[in-house]
Design a protein around this motif. Structure first.
Motif, PDB file in Angstrom:
ATOM      1  N   LEU A 164      75.451  62.723   5.655  1.00  0.00           N
ATOM      2  CA  LEU A 164      76.811  63.134   5.098  1.00  0.00           C
ATOM      3  C   LEU A 164      77.081  61.755   4.200  1.00  0.00           C
ATOM      4  CD1 LEU A 164      78.490  65.138   7.648  1.00  0.00           C
ATOM      5  CD2 LEU A 164      77.820  66.004   5.399  1.00  0.00           C
ATOM      6  N   SER A 165      76.990  60.558   4.956  1.00  0.00           N
ATOM      7  CA  SER A 165      77.287  59.509   4.282  1.00  0.00           C
ATOM      8  C   SER A 165      76.127  58.209   4.919  1.00  0.00           C
ATOM      9  CB  SER A 165      78.704  58.849   4.828  1.00  0.00           C
ATOM     10  OG  SER A 165      78.905  58.548   6.179  1.00  0.00           O
ATOM     11  N   ASP A 166      76.477  57.115   4.725  1.00  0.00           N
ATOM     12  CA  ASP A 166      75.639  56.170   5.082  1.00  0.00           C
ATOM     13  C   ASP A 166      75.797  55.835   6.475  1.00  0.00           C
ATOM     14  OD1 ASP A 166      78.299  54.791   5.033  1.00  0.00           O
ATOM     15  OD2 ASP A 166      77.464  52.949   4.678  1.00  0.00           O
ATOM     16  N   LYS A 167      76.742  56.257   7.368  1.00  0.00           N
ATOM     17  CA  LYS A 167      76.799  56.364   8.858  1.00  0.00           C
ATOM     18  C   LYS A 167      76.681  57.809   9.453  1.00  0.00           C
ATOM     19  CE  LYS A 167      79.373  52.094   8.524  1.00  0.00           C
ATOM     20  NZ  LYS A 167      80.640  51.315   9.058  1.00  0.00           N
ATOM     21  N   THR A 168      77.004  58.713   8.891  1.00  0.00           N
ATOM     22  CA  THR A 168      77.153  60.298   9.522  1.00  0.00           C
ATOM     23  C   THR A 168      75.954  61.004   8.947  1.00  0.00           C
ATOM     24  OG1 THR A 168      78.903  60.824   8.021  1.00  0.00           O
ATOM     25  CG2 THR A 168      79.664  59.846   9.882  1.00  0.00           C
ATOM     26  N   SER A 169      75.531  61.838   9.893  1.00  0.00           N
ATOM     27  CA  SER A 169      74.645  62.814   9.562  1.00  0.00           C
ATOM     28  C   SER A 169      74.672  63.915  10.759  1.00  0.00           C
ATOM     29  CB  SER A 169      73.089  62.400   9.634  1.00  0.00           C
ATOM     30  OG  SER A 169      72.846  61.828  10.853  1.00  0.00           O
ATOM     31  N   TYR A 170      73.736  65.021  10.576  1.00  0.00           N
ATOM     32  CA  TYR A 170      73.840  66.341  11.387  1.00  0.00           C
ATOM     33  C   TYR A 170      72.315  66.803  11.545  1.00  0.00           C
ATOM     34  CZ  TYR A 170      74.716  69.051   7.421  1.00  0.00           C
ATOM     35  OH  TYR A 170      74.526  69.871   6.187  1.00  0.00           O
ATOM     36  N   GLU A 171      72.025  67.387  12.511  1.00  0.00           N
ATOM     37  CA  GLU A 171      70.910  68.433  12.417  1.00  0.00           C
ATOM     38  C   GLU A 171      71.217  69.627  13.293  1.00  0.00           C
ATOM     39  OE1 GLU A 171      67.711  66.048  14.301  1.00  0.00           O
ATOM     40  OE2 GLU A 171      68.706  66.281  16.440  1.00  0.00           O
ATOM     41  N   VAL A 172      70.570  70.818  12.627  1.00  0.00           N
ATOM     42  CA  VAL A 172      70.986  71.981  13.357  1.00  0.00           C
ATOM     43  C   VAL A 172      69.548  72.681  13.851  1.00  0.00           C
ATOM     44  CG1 VAL A 172      71.832  74.326  12.728  1.00  0.00           C
ATOM     45  CG2 VAL A 172      72.859  72.074  11.602  1.00  0.00           C
TER      46      VAL A 172
END
Length: 136
Positions: free
Chosen positions: A85-93
């Protein structure tokens, strides 16, 4: 007369020590509050990332039969690999078919991350139960 001067010196030293300890306590408390606020902010960023992953999954509009077919005999299936999402945030599903769920039900697990320099500083997992009659 010298006894009064000695007493004044002792009072000044005690007051100086008291003021010094008060300043150290104030610094320590402020520093701890800043660390707590930083941890809360990182956890909230991870939570928002996990929610974004869940919303991304919902937007894909996948139904139970499609997911079950893709999983085959596996009890879990990664639907979305780590998505930034940004250089510091992400997700996996992931989708899970285990855990005593009825036929047609599946659990969607979205994990949000807050990372700095590749190191996970905060992680939050959000789960949602879906029923095939609700997602067709």
């Amino acid at each position: 007369m010298s006894n009064r001067k000695g007493m004044t010196l002792i009072i000044v030293l005690v007051m100086s020590a008291f003021i010094g300890m008060s300043a150290m306590l104030l610094f320590s408390t402020t520093n701890m509050d800043m660390m707590i606020a930083g941890n809360t902010r990182r956890l909230n960023q991870a939570k928002i990332s996990a929610t974004s992953g869940l919303n991304h999954f919902i937007a894909l509009n996948l139904n139970y039969n499609t997911l079950r077919r893709q999983a085959g005999v596996l009890q879990s299936l990664q639907i979305l690999p780590e998505t930034r999402l940004s250089d510091k945030t992400s997700y996996e599903v992931k989708v899970l078919f285990c855990c005593g769920l009825s036929d047609g039900e599946y659990l969607v697990e979205s994990t949000g991350y807050y990372k700095k320099a590749g190191k996970v500083l905060s992680q939050k997992t959000t789960r949602a139960l879906f029923n095939s009659s609700q997602t067709n």
